[in-house]
Design a protein around this motif. Structure first.
Motif, PDB file in Angstrom:
ATOM      1  N   ALA A  63       0.831  -1.204   0.000  1.00 38.00           N
ATOM      2  CA  ALA A  63       0.000   0.000   0.000  1.00 38.00           C
ATOM      3  C   ALA A  63       0.864   1.252   0.000  1.00 38.00           C
ATOM      4  CB  ALA A  63      -0.925  -0.011   1.216  1.00 38.00           C
ATOM      5  N   PHE A  64       1.961   1.229   0.768  1.00 38.42           N
ATOM      6  CA  PHE A  64       2.857   2.378   0.821  1.00 38.42           C
ATOM      7  C   PHE A  64       3.454   2.649  -0.562  1.00 38.42           C
ATOM      8  CE2 PHE A  64       7.117   4.193   1.263  1.00 38.42           C
ATOM      9  CZ  PHE A  64       6.833   5.344   1.990  1.00 38.42           C
ATOM     10  N   VAL A  65       3.946   1.608  -1.228  1.00 42.76           N
ATOM     11  CA  VAL A  65       4.541   1.774  -2.551  1.00 42.76           C
ATOM     12  C   VAL A  65       3.506   2.301  -3.546  1.00 42.76           C
ATOM     13  CG1 VAL A  65       5.593   0.559  -4.509  1.00 42.76           C
ATOM     14  CG2 VAL A  65       6.321   0.029  -2.176  1.00 42.76           C
ATOM     15  N   SER A  66       2.308   1.746  -3.517  1.00 44.86           N
ATOM     16  CA  SER A  66       1.248   2.203  -4.426  1.00 44.86           C
ATOM     17  C   SER A  66       0.907   3.666  -4.186  1.00 44.86           C
ATOM     18  CB  SER A  66      -0.006   1.338  -4.253  1.00 44.86           C
ATOM     19  OG  SER A  66       0.217   0.025  -4.710  1.00 44.86           O
ATOM     20  N   ASN A  67       0.854   4.055  -2.925  1.00 50.09           N
ATOM     21  CA  ASN A  67       0.534   5.444  -2.601  1.00 50.09           C
ATOM     22  C   ASN A  67       1.604   6.397  -3.119  1.00 50.09           C
ATOM     23  OD1 ASN A  67      -1.837   4.715  -1.310  1.00 50.09           O
ATOM     24  ND2 ASN A  67      -0.921   4.653   0.730  1.00 50.09           N
ATOM     25  N   VAL A  68       2.865   6.020  -2.966  1.00 52.16           N
ATOM     26  CA  VAL A  68       3.952   6.865  -3.467  1.00 52.16           C
ATOM     27  C   VAL A  68       3.865   6.988  -4.985  1.00 52.16           C
ATOM     28  CG1 VAL A  68       6.451   7.057  -3.770  1.00 52.16           C
ATOM     29  CG2 VAL A  68       5.519   6.408  -1.544  1.00 52.16           C
ATOM     30  N   MET A  69       3.610   5.876  -5.649  1.00 50.46           N
ATOM     31  CA  MET A  69       3.543   5.882  -7.111  1.00 50.46           C
ATOM     32  C   MET A  69       2.357   6.690  -7.633  1.00 50.46           C
ATOM     33  SD  MET A  69       4.727   1.940  -7.955  1.00 50.46           S
ATOM     34  CE  MET A  69       4.422   2.113  -9.726  1.00 50.46           C
ATOM     35  N   ASP A  70       1.344   6.883  -6.795  1.00 46.77           N
ATOM     36  CA  ASP A  70       0.164   7.655  -7.198  1.00 46.77           C
ATOM     37  C   ASP A  70       0.315   9.147  -6.940  1.00 46.77           C
ATOM     38  OD1 ASP A  70      -1.203   5.447  -8.115  1.00 46.77           O
ATOM     39  OD2 ASP A  70      -2.280   5.100  -6.236  1.00 46.77           O
ATOM     40  N   GLU A  71       1.382   9.548  -6.263  1.00 41.74           N
ATOM     41  CA  GLU A  71       1.565  10.968  -5.952  1.00 41.74           C
ATOM     42  C   GLU A  71       1.919  11.771  -7.204  1.00 41.74           C
ATOM     43  OE1 GLU A  71       4.471  11.033  -2.832  1.00 41.74           O
ATOM     44  OE2 GLU A  71       2.995  10.599  -1.267  1.00 41.74           O
ATOM     45  N   GLU A  72       1.535  13.029  -7.208  1.00 40.01           N
ATOM     46  CA  GLU A  72       1.717  13.879  -8.387  1.00 40.01           C
ATOM     47  C   GLU A  72       3.180  14.059  -8.762  1.00 40.01           C
ATOM     48  OE1 GLU A  72      -0.298  17.581  -8.035  1.00 40.01           O
ATOM     49  OE2 GLU A  72      -2.300  16.695  -7.959  1.00 40.01           O
ATOM     50  N   ASP A  73       4.058  14.077  -7.782  1.00 37.39           N
ATOM     51  CA  ASP A  73       5.475  14.318  -8.082  1.00 37.39           C
ATOM     52  C   ASP A  73       6.285  13.017  -8.143  1.00 37.39           C
ATOM     53  OD1 ASP A  73       5.480  13.654  -5.413  1.00 37.39           O
ATOM     54  OD2 ASP A  73       6.805  15.295  -4.787  1.00 37.39           O
ATOM     55  N   TYR A  74       5.608  11.897  -8.359  1.00 32.15           N
ATOM     56  CA  TYR A  74       6.332  10.623  -8.403  1.00 32.15           C
ATOM     57  C   TYR A  74       7.383  10.622  -9.512  1.00 32.15           C
ATOM     58  CZ  TYR A  74       7.556   5.750  -8.988  1.00 32.15           C
ATOM     59  OH  TYR A  74       8.271   4.587  -9.103  1.00 32.15           O
ATOM     60  N   ASP A  75       7.039  11.124 -10.682  1.00 33.80           N
ATOM     61  CA  ASP A  75       7.963  11.075 -11.829  1.00 33.80           C
ATOM     62  C   ASP A  75       9.155  12.015 -11.674  1.00 33.80           C
ATOM     63  OD1 ASP A  75       6.469   9.143 -13.096  1.00 33.80           O
ATOM     64  OD2 ASP A  75       5.283  10.575 -14.255  1.00 33.80           O
ATOM     65  N   THR A  76       9.082  12.951 -10.752  1.00 32.54           N
ATOM     66  CA  THR A  76      10.198  13.867 -10.544  1.00 32.54           C
ATOM     67  C   THR A  76      10.895  13.652  -9.201  1.00 32.54           C
ATOM     68  OG1 THR A  76       8.677  15.540  -9.629  1.00 32.54           O
ATOM     69  CG2 THR A  76       9.183  15.662 -11.994  1.00 32.54           C
ATOM     70  N   PHE A  77      10.238  12.962  -8.283  1.00 31.19           N
ATOM     71  CA  PHE A  77      10.809  12.790  -6.944  1.00 31.19           C
ATOM     72  C   PHE A  77      10.729  11.346  -6.432  1.00 31.19           C
ATOM     73  CE2 PHE A  77      10.370  12.747  -2.293  1.00 31.19           C
ATOM     74  CZ  PHE A  77      11.531  13.407  -1.923  1.00 31.19           C
ATOM     75  N   GLY A  78       9.541  10.817  -6.364  1.00 32.91           N
ATOM     76  CA  GLY A  78       9.333   9.537  -5.691  1.00 32.91           C
ATOM     77  C   GLY A  78      10.028   8.346  -6.314  1.00 32.91           C
ATOM     78  N   TRP A  79      10.166   8.341  -7.636  1.00 34.08           N
ATOM     79  CA  TRP A  79      10.702   7.174  -8.329  1.00 34.08           C
ATOM     80  C   TRP A  79      12.100   6.794  -7.864  1.00 34.08           C
ATOM     81  CZ3 TRP A  79      15.183   7.201 -11.244  1.00 34.08           C
ATOM     82  CH2 TRP A  79      15.731   8.457 -11.513  1.00 34.08           C
ATOM     83  N   GLN A  80      12.901   7.794  -7.466  1.00 30.55           N
ATOM     84  CA  GLN A  80      14.279   7.514  -7.062  1.00 30.55           C
ATOM     85  C   GLN A  80      14.390   7.167  -5.584  1.00 30.55           C
ATOM     86  OE1 GLN A  80      16.835  11.181  -6.955  1.00 30.55           O
ATOM     87  NE2 GLN A  80      15.008  12.135  -7.822  1.00 30.55           N
ATOM     88  N   ARG A  81      13.276   7.226  -4.861  1.00 34.01           N
ATOM     89  CA  ARG A  81      13.283   6.967  -3.425  1.00 34.01           C
ATOM     90  C   ARG A  81      12.916   5.528  -3.065  1.00 34.01           C
ATOM     91  NH1 ARG A  81      14.715  11.126   0.493  1.00 34.01           N
ATOM     92  NH2 ARG A  81      15.296  12.858  -0.868  1.00 34.01           N
ATOM     93  N   ILE A  82      12.128   4.866  -3.893  1.00 33.77           N
ATOM     94  CA  ILE A  82      11.533   3.601  -3.439  1.00 33.77           C
ATOM     95  C   ILE A  82      11.892   2.346  -4.237  1.00 33.77           C
ATOM     96  CG2 ILE A  82       9.557   4.774  -2.378  1.00 33.77           C
ATOM     97  CD1 ILE A  82       7.924   3.812  -4.880  1.00 33.77           C
ATOM     98  N   PRO A  83      12.967   2.314  -5.022  1.00 37.83           N
ATOM     99  CA  PRO A  83      13.210   1.108  -5.828  1.00 37.83           C
ATOM    100  C   PRO A  83      13.329  -0.180  -5.009  1.00 37.83           C
ATOM    101  CG  PRO A  83      15.151   2.533  -5.795  1.00 37.83           C
ATOM    102  CD  PRO A  83      14.013   3.337  -5.258  1.00 37.83           C
ATOM    103  N   SER A  84      13.994  -0.121  -3.877  1.00 37.30           N
ATOM    104  CA  SER A  84      14.124  -1.333  -3.060  1.00 37.30           C
ATOM    105  C   SER A  84      12.776  -1.762  -2.495  1.00 37.30           C
ATOM    106  CB  SER A  84      15.114  -1.109  -1.917  1.00 37.30           C
ATOM    107  OG  SER A  84      16.432  -1.061  -2.408  1.00 37.30           O
ATOM    108  N   LEU A  85      11.943  -0.790  -2.149  1.00 32.20           N
ATOM    109  CA  LEU A  85      10.613  -1.127  -1.635  1.00 32.20           C
ATOM    110  C   LEU A  85       9.734  -1.696  -2.743  1.00 32.20           C
ATOM    111  CD1 LEU A  85       9.924   1.857   0.812  1.00 32.20           C
ATOM    112  CD2 LEU A  85      11.057  -0.345   1.245  1.00 32.20           C
ATOM    113  N   GLN A  86       9.950  -1.244  -3.966  1.00 31.42           N
ATOM    114  CA  GLN A  86       9.231  -1.843  -5.103  1.00 31.42           C
ATOM    115  C   GLN A  86       9.643  -3.302  -5.284  1.00 31.42           C
ATOM    116  OE1 GLN A  86      10.420   1.187  -7.986  1.00 31.42           O
ATOM    117  NE2 GLN A  86       8.278   1.760  -8.269  1.00 31.42           N
ATOM    118  N   ALA A  87      10.938  -3.568  -5.151  1.00 32.70           N
ATOM    119  CA  ALA A  87      11.428  -4.943  -5.256  1.00 32.70           C
ATOM    120  C   ALA A  87      10.823  -5.807  -4.155  1.00 32.70           C
ATOM    121  CB  ALA A  87      12.955  -4.969  -5.164  1.00 32.70           C
ATOM    122  N   ALA A  88      10.803  -5.275  -2.928  1.00 30.33           N
ATOM    123  CA  ALA A  88      10.241  -6.019  -1.795  1.00 30.33           C
ATOM    124  C   ALA A  88       8.754  -6.270  -1.987  1.00 30.33           C
ATOM    125  CB  ALA A  88      10.483  -5.254  -0.499  1.00 30.33           C
TER     126      ALA A  88
END
Length: 273
Positions: A63-88
Motif C-alpha cells: 500500500a505504501f509503494v502504491s501510494n507513493v507511485m500515485d503521488e503527483e510528483d512521483y515522476d520527478t521525486f518519488g521514483w528515485q526513493r523507493i526502488p528497493s521497496l518496489q522490489a520487496a
C-alpha cells in the motif's frame, strides 16, 4: 513465548520500525543515503527471510509503494526513493506494476541513482525473467549509450531466470558491437576457466545484512527475552538463511556466468568391464 515466536516478532518489528522511519524521512532532502540503506535492508530481509514476514506487513508495504507511485510528483521525486521497496513489494505480493516500474528505471539518466536501481533489482534477480521486456530494454540501453554501471546491469540481466542458449546469443550480439571501452568487460564475461568477479552486488548485500543484525541485537525485545532465560539463537531460527544466500546468483563476489561458457561434455564414459 518460544524461540520461533521471538524470531517472528523481531523480524516484523524490524520491518515495521524501518518502514515507519522511511516514511517519516521520505521528503527530507539530506536523508537519501540513509534512506537507501534502510530501504535496501528492508528488501534484503523480505527476500531472505520471506517466510517470517507477516501478512499485515506485506499489505502495508504494498500500500505504501502504491501510494507513493500515485503521488503527483512521483515522476520527478518519488521514483528515485523507493526502488528497493518496489522490489520487496513484488517479491511479497507479486505486484508486477511495482516490479516493472523499478526495471524501467535501471537505465535512468541519473548516474548517482542508477546503481541503486540495479542493486534493488538484483535482490529479486532469481524471480525475474530473462524475457522481461523492461529489463531487457534497460540493460541494452545502458550498453548502447555506455552508461555508468552498464557492466553491472548486464550481469544482472544474465543472472535472471532464462534459457542459457538465449542468454549466450544475446551476449554475443552485444560483444560483437562492443565499443573500445567495453571490450574488456565482455571478454571477462566469456573468459573460459576463470570466474567472473565483481563485488558490486555482494558488498551491498553484506551491508544490508550487517544493518539488520545490528538493529536486531539492539532491539529491546531481544534483551527482554535473553534476560528472561529464553535465549534466542539466530543460527537455529534462521537456519535456511545461509542456504538461500548461497543459492542467490549475486550474493557473492564470484558470479556464475557459465551460461556464456562452453558446455562441458562427458569426457569419460563408463566402459564395460
Amino acid at each position: 513465548m518460544n524461540s520461533k515466536d521471538i524470531g517472528v516478532q523481531l523480524i516484523n518489528g524490524f520491518l515495521e520500525t524501518e518502514l515507519a522511519a522511511f516514511n517519516d524521512q521520505y521528503r527530507e532532502a539530506d536523508s537519501l543515503s540513509s534512506q537507501y540503506r534502510r530501504s535496501f535492508s528492508i528488501a534484503w530481509v523480505c527476500y531472505f527471510l520471506e517466510p517470517w514476514v507477516s501478512d499485515s506487513f506485506k499489505k502495508a508495504l504494498s500500500a505504501f509503494v502504491s501510494n507513493v507511485m500515485d503521488e503527483e510528483d512521483y515522476d520527478t521525486f518519488g521514483w528515485q526513493r523507493i526502488p528497493s521497496l518496489q522490489a520487496a513489494s513484488f517479491l511479497l505480493t507479486a505486484n508486477e506494476e511495482h516490479r516493472d516500474d523499478l526495471l524501467k528505471h535501471i537505465s535512468c539518466g541519473q548516474s548517482t541513482v542508477r546503481p541503486f536501481m540495479i542493486r534493488s533489482a538484483a535482490l529479486i534477480a532469481p524471480l525475474l525473467s530473462f524475457n522481461n521486456k523492461y529489463l531487457k530494454r534497460a540493460a541494452e540501453k545502458n550498453i548502447e549509450v555506455i552508461h555508468g554501471y552498464y557492466e553491472e546491469s548486464t550481469v544482472l540481466y544474465l543472472c535472471t531466470d532464462g534459457d542459457r542458449e538465449q542468454k549466450k546469443r544475446w551476449a554475443l550480439t552485444f560483444k560483437k558491437k562492443a565499443r573500445a571501452q567495453q571490450v574488456e568487460a565482455f571478454q571477462r564475461f566469456f573468459e573460459e576457466n576463470k570466474d567472473y568477479r565483481n563485488t558490486f552486488f555482494a558488498d551491498e548485500f553484506a551491508e544490508a545484512k550487517s544493518y539488520f543484525i545490528f538493529k536486531l541485537f539492539s532491539n529491546p525485545v531481544l534483551s527482554k527475552y535473553q534476560s528472561a532465560g529464553e535465549p534466542f539463537n539466530p543460527s537455529e531460527n534462521f537456519s535456511s538463511l545461509t542456504e538461500k544466500e548461497n543459492k542467490h546468483p549475486l550474493s557473492k563476489a564470484h558470479i556464475d556466468l557459465s551460461c556464456l561458457k562452453k558446455e562441458k561434455t562427458g569426457l569419460f564414459k563408463e566402459e564395460n568391464q
